[in-house]
Design an enzyme around this catalytic site. Structure first.
Site, PDB file in Angstrom:
ATOM      1  N   ASP A 257       2.363 -13.802  66.203  1.00  0.00           N
ATOM      2  CA  ASP A 257       2.541 -12.633  67.053  1.00  0.00           C
ATOM      3  C   ASP A 257       3.297 -11.529  66.317  1.00  0.00           C
ATOM      4  OD1 ASP A 257       2.552 -11.405  69.841  1.00  0.00           O
ATOM      5  OD2 ASP A 257       4.697 -11.470  69.390  1.00  0.00           O
ATOM      6  N   GLU A 299      -1.904 -11.370  64.636  1.00  0.00           N
ATOM      7  CA  GLU A 299      -1.975 -10.340  65.659  1.00  0.00           C
ATOM      8  C   GLU A 299      -1.549  -9.018  65.021  1.00  0.00           C
ATOM      9  OE1 GLU A 299      -0.210  -8.412  69.631  1.00  0.00           O
ATOM     10  OE2 GLU A 299       1.017  -9.334  68.079  1.00  0.00           O
TER      11      GLU A 299
END
Length: 611
Positions: A257, A299
């Site tokens: 992330d 991401e």
């Protein structure tokens, strides 16, 4: 004789040590400590997982096939807890899904959790969702069914309730050094001069003042998410160990992330710095040593030129997969404008990239839709950025422009026109409004739009991922406004609970939910049946001489597919002139690929016969 671990480590040791000692000069002690943890994690890895690692090494492109279909879901919204998800695996397989992304499920506070992205314990599942043992059991059950499990790993920050943060707050210098603390605003002010704000409306600034400590702490996202300091090797070592712990519980894909943010440097934008790539490269090598069958999904929510470097190089790869975020946003722009020009340009860019690059394609996800479009290109065609953003936001919230879309804005800034869009695919396509109006024609058109967008997603090279509920046309859930913990976050509009009673309507003959569900299943089956949908196919856009119709040509080993998508609610014609005879795969009809009539939001998958 060297062990498997020693052989793998030997392949990467020189580069791994060089990168580590470049980041952490003189800290060979910490490097040796890291190697000890890698060895320990390898030894504790189950034999079943080690066998899977070896099998995947023999077929390194296993995840690049045209038989991969993904789904992302929140465990609690989908089935209550991890055991509930395991009980629903038959449904997952009915959806022909073999890549299952479980949204953040590690322990986080009841409040101030940013949807699970404020982790308070990387070694523990949220108690209401189950235990780490439940996660392992679910992963094992998925493995037996040929389903790979993806899990988020939040690298950039921890919750303010994480043990490190609590000990830092208590005055322990060792743990304060794992974050960015400052006694006054002098250095934070210098950071603010060059570092953009992630959420300028809802969480302005990159630092938070902590009165109880008398210090500022860096918080790029929200005040309760404290940025980790990767200049400290103890942070890197511990976070890598946490990551490997997840892979040893059977997680096949680690979604890193907010990866571009993890290295901070004064005088820079604190985005995409070279040290970030060094860290990702090291993680890639570490996984190849300890858990070689595990994939990294980065991401990186940015334009293609900033996204592509996270693949690394052929010699020094980084992420296995990246999100195709710009194409997603451009797809919705095309729905609003009925003009495929920008989408065609975007496809030309993506199709021109090396075929080794694998993108994860999607229409909707857990997050909002940000209008990260190519405004220079749009401006040259008379579209002002601020005005265009306001048009898009108005269209998808159903405010004029003849729109039936029903979305809500997130982080709305009326002055600049900046806002992000929330809503389910079905509601953004007009199904919700059509049902409210009672118009059968409007409903048919909206369902056609929904199916057309999914067909376009399935036609792109890469791994298509469905957002849970889209397969049965889940509508917006406005109930979040009654929950004080969620009411201020419109992203919960599309994060509602899966309605299993509604899902039963997929079996009701003639129902619109059956139309959506069967339509997606048919597309998935066709995609798996023809090699022309594989990532190694040659792909290019095709001129249709109709602005509302996007044309794509896919070719591989004698198979030739012409795919046409009408992005308008009106009948249109693709004025193509292709020789030969074609089978339209969705209807089974034989037809010519010339002056092709397209229904509103129509789809044509034309496979050339007897090439």
């Amino acid at each position: 004789m060297k062990t498997v671990f020693e052989e793998r480590l030997a392949m990467h040791l020189d580069e791994l040590k060089w990168l580590y000692c470049e980041l952490y000069e003189g800290r060979t002690d910490m490097f040796e400590a890291l190697l000890e943890r890698l060895s320990a994690r390898y030894k504790e890895r189950e034999e079943a997982l080690k066998s899977l690692d070896e099998a995947r090494l023999k077929e390194p492109d296993w995840y690049k096939k045209n038989d991969m279909t993904g789904m992302m879901l929140y465990v609690d919204a989908f089935a209550g807890n991890l055991k509930g998800v395991e009980e629903r695996l038959d449904y997952i397989q009915e959806c022909q899904v073999n890549y299952l992304h479980l949204m953040p499920l590690l322990d986080s506070p009841k409040e101030k959790n940013d949807g699970g992205y404020a982790v308070s314990d990387f070694t523990k599942v949220k108690p209401e969702l189950g235990t780490m043992e439940d996660l392992s059991h679910l992963a094992a059950s998925c493995r037996k069914r040929g389903i790979s499990v993806c899990l988020d790993f939040v690298m950039n920050h921890t919750s303010e309730e994480h043990e490190w943060a609590r000990r830092a707050r208590a005055g322990e210098t060792e743990y304060q050094d794992r974050y960015f603390f400052y006694d006054n605003y002098d250095i934070p002010a210098r950071f603010e001069e060059t570092c953009p704000q992630v959420f300028p409306t809802t969480a302005p600034g990159n630092f938070t003042w902590l009165p109880d400590m008398g210090k500022f702490v860096m918080t790029s996202f929200y005040p309760y998410q404290w940025d980790l300091n990767y200049r400290n090797p103890a942070v890197f070592n511990a976070m890598v160990d946490n990551l490997l712990n997840l892979t040893n519980h059977g997680v096949d894909i680690i979604r890193i992330d907010a990866v571009p943010y993890i290295w901070k440097e004064l005088g820079t934008r604190c985005r995409n710095l070279p040290q970030v790539h060094s860290i990702v490269r090291m993680i890639r090598m570490i996984c190849e040593v300890v858990c070689s069958g595990v994939l990294l999904l980065g991401e990186v929510v940015m334009e293609p030129e900033r996204v592509v470097p996270y693949f690394g190089t052929v010699e020094k790869p980084e992420c296995h997969m990246l999100y195709n975020v710009t194409t997603m946003a451009t797809t919705w722009h095309t729905v609003a404008t009925k003009d495929t020009g920008l989408l065609r340009r975007q496809m030309d860019i993506v199709c021109g990239l090396p075929k080794e690059y694998l993108f994860l394609n999607y229409l909707r996800c857990h997050d909002d839709i940000g209008w990260g479009l190519e405004y220079g290109w749009l401006k040259a065609r008379g579209m002002d950025e601020t005005a265009h953003k306001k048009f898009l936001n108005g269209y998808f919230t159903g405010n004029g422009f003849g729109s039936l879309s029903r979305g809500e804005l997130y982080n709305d800034d009326p002055a600049s026109g900046d806002a992000r869009l929330c809503g389910t695919t079905a509601s953004l396509c007009g199904i919700e409004a059509a049902l409210q109006s009672g118009s059968e024609e409007a409903l048919r058109t909206a369902v056609s739009c929904d199916k057309m967008l999914h067909a376009y997603m399935f036609t792109q090279s890469g791994l298509p991922v469905i957002y849970s509920g889209d397969e049965v046309g889940r509508l917006n859930d406005y109930g979040y406004k009654e929950d004080s913990r969620k009411a201020d976050d419109s992203r919960y509009l599309h994060r509602g609970a899966f309605d299993w009673e509604e899902a039963k309507e997929r079996y009701v003959n003639g129902s619109w939910r059956q139309d959506v569900f069967d339509g997606l299943r048919q597309m998935e089956s066709i995609r798996r049946s023809y090699q022309v949908f594989e990532g190694r196919a040659e792909v290019r856009t095709l001129e249709t001489w109709e602005p509302a119709i996007l044309g794509l040509l896919r070719e591989l080993d004698g198979e030739r597919l012409i795919a046409l998508f009408n992005f308008s609610p009106w009948e249109k014609t693709a004025w193509i002139k292709e020789e030969g005879e074609y089978v339209e795969l969705l209807s089974g009809r034989t037809m010519a690929a010339a002056d092709v009539a397209m229904e509103p939001y129509g789809i044509r998958w034309l496979l050339e016969k007897d090439v």
